[in-house]
Motif scaffolding. Structure first.
Motif, PDB file in Angstrom:
ATOM      1  N   LYS A   1       2.635  -6.110   2.847  1.00  0.00           N
ATOM      2  CA  LYS A   1       1.565  -5.415   2.130  1.00  0.00           C
ATOM      3  C   LYS A   1       1.169  -4.116   2.811  1.00  0.00           C
ATOM      4  O   LYS A   1       0.120  -3.549   2.513  1.00  0.00           O
ATOM      5  CB  LYS A   1       0.333  -6.329   1.996  1.00  0.00           C
TER       6      LYS A   1
ATOM      7  N   HIS B   1       2.930  -0.263   4.234  1.00  0.00           N
ATOM      8  CA  HIS B   1       3.348   0.961   3.555  1.00  0.00           C
ATOM      9  C   HIS B   1       4.808   0.947   3.106  1.00  0.00           C
ATOM     10  O   HIS B   1       5.343   1.991   2.719  1.00  0.00           O
ATOM     11  CB  HIS B   1       3.103   2.165   4.466  1.00  0.00           C
TER      12      HIS B   1
ATOM     13  N   CYS C   1       0.480   4.127  -2.088  1.00  0.00           N
ATOM     14  CA  CYS C   1      -0.134   5.392  -2.498  1.00  0.00           C
ATOM     15  C   CYS C   1      -1.011   5.933  -1.366  1.00  0.00           C
ATOM     16  O   CYS C   1      -2.061   5.355  -1.066  1.00  0.00           O
ATOM     17  CB  CYS C   1      -0.974   5.200  -3.764  1.00  0.00           C
TER      18      CYS C   1
ATOM     19  N   HIS D   1      -4.506   6.787  -2.588  1.00  0.00           N
ATOM     20  CA  HIS D   1      -5.186   5.678  -3.261  1.00  0.00           C
ATOM     21  C   HIS D   1      -5.809   6.078  -4.602  1.00  0.00           C
ATOM     22  O   HIS D   1      -7.005   5.913  -4.832  1.00  0.00           O
ATOM     23  CB  HIS D   1      -6.261   5.080  -2.345  1.00  0.00           C
TER      24      HIS D   1
ATOM     25  N   ASP E   1       0.856  -1.191   0.000  1.00  0.00           N
ATOM     26  CA  ASP E   1       0.000   0.000   0.000  1.00  0.00           C
ATOM     27  C   ASP E   1       0.892   1.241   0.000  1.00  0.00           C
ATOM     28  O   ASP E   1       1.171   1.820   1.046  1.00  0.00           O
ATOM     29  CB  ASP E   1      -0.909  -0.029   1.232  1.00  0.00           C
TER      30      ASP E   1
ATOM     31  N   ARG F   1      -4.926   4.736  -7.404  1.00  0.00           N
ATOM     32  CA  ARG F   1      -5.035   3.559  -8.263  1.00  0.00           C
ATOM     33  C   ARG F   1      -5.278   2.318  -7.413  1.00  0.00           C
ATOM     34  O   ARG F   1      -4.902   2.261  -6.249  1.00  0.00           O
ATOM     35  CB  ARG F   1      -3.764   3.376  -9.093  1.00  0.00           C
ATOM     36  N   ASP F   2      -5.928   1.371  -8.034  1.00  0.00           N
ATOM     37  CA  ASP F   2      -6.211   0.122  -7.336  1.00  0.00           C
ATOM     38  C   ASP F   2      -4.931  -0.692  -7.186  1.00  0.00           C
ATOM     39  O   ASP F   2      -4.056  -0.668  -8.059  1.00  0.00           O
ATOM     40  CB  ASP F   2      -7.241  -0.699  -8.116  1.00  0.00           C
ATOM     41  N   ARG F   3      -4.838  -1.393  -6.092  1.00  0.00           N
ATOM     42  CA  ARG F   3      -3.687  -2.266  -5.887  1.00  0.00           C
ATOM     43  C   ARG F   3      -3.850  -3.501  -6.766  1.00  0.00           C
ATOM     44  O   ARG F   3      -4.927  -4.091  -6.844  1.00  0.00           O
ATOM     45  CB  ARG F   3      -3.580  -2.649  -4.414  1.00  0.00           C
TER      46      ARG F   3
END
Length: 227
Positions: free
Chosen positions: A159, A161, A106, A109, A104, A111-113
């Motif tokens: 997953k 930052h 961004c 957020h 994670d 854009r989608d991961r």
């Protein structure tokens, strides 16, 4: 060598279990005392009692030869348990190798991961029914953990930052150092709230000094925090 021959005659050293045995060997290299005395004796035997990782190539060659052996007949339940154990170790390796692609990163957020199958336990042949089953964690921990706890720990480590791509590093010590540091982050570094605020204030002050120097000494060569 006699120990190797005895092990080879058992159903544990069949081609279908090669990946599991290689994972045990990785665990043995990190912490020999974390594997059972039987496996420790086996690995000591095929390494010829030498220290370090110099004998790794001949050991890997034996694993490659082992993978060519046909699976031996045995208890179906044992075979299924071994298959699931191998899948759990593959899942852990998947997080270590591809976790940076689903981190994670961004803060807003935009854009989608992306989806990466390597970090999906279902892709490895595990199901929701396995979540409360305990498995050996290899080099992640000493001992067993429930699958749901393994996944939760890996989610925090890989997953969150921070995304780190390190599986390509050839130096084993450097790669494992990064791996340990990232996985330690999942446990937290033990900083109190007051200590975190102190660190933040120090960073803000340093950033303020950077901006002042940039405006006060325009064009002057200096070493910044970013450098």
């Amino acid at each position: 060598m006699a120990n190797y021959q005895n092990q080879k005659a058992s159903s544990q050293l069949s081609g279908g279990n090669a990946a599991y045995i290689e994972a045990l060997y990785e665990q043995y290299l990190d912490a020999p005392e974390s594997v059972s005395p039987q496996w420790r004796s086996y690995f000591d035997d095929i390494r010829g009692g030498q220290g370090g990782e110099k004998p790794r190539l001949p050991v890997q060659e034996r694993f490659e030869a082992l993978a060519q052996l046909p699976p031996l007949a045995g208890d179906g339940a044992d075979s299924e348990a071994i298959r699931k154990q191998v899948a759990v170790l593959a899942l852990i390796s998947g997080y270590r190798a591809r976790g940076h692609q689903v981190a994670d990163l961004c803060p807003i957020h935009l854009r989608d991961r992306r989806e990466v199958p390597d970090v999906d336990y279902r892709w490895h042949g595990l199901t929701d029914a396995d979540l409360d089953s305990s498995f050996n964690t290899g080099t992640l921990f000493t001992g067993d953990m429930k699958l749901r706890d393994i996944i939760a720990y890996l989610e925090k480590a890989y997953k969150h930052h921070i995304g780190a791509e390190f599986s390509h590093i050839h130096n084993t010590d450097e790669r494992r150092w990064l791996q340990r540091r990232l996985e330690q982050a999942a446990q937290g570094y033990g900083f109190s709230a007051a200590r975190k605020k102190e660190l933040l204030n120090t960073l803000v002050a340093a950033d303020g000094l950077e901006k002042y120097l940039h405006k006060r000494f325009v064009g002057q060569k200096r070493f910044s925090l970013e450098g």
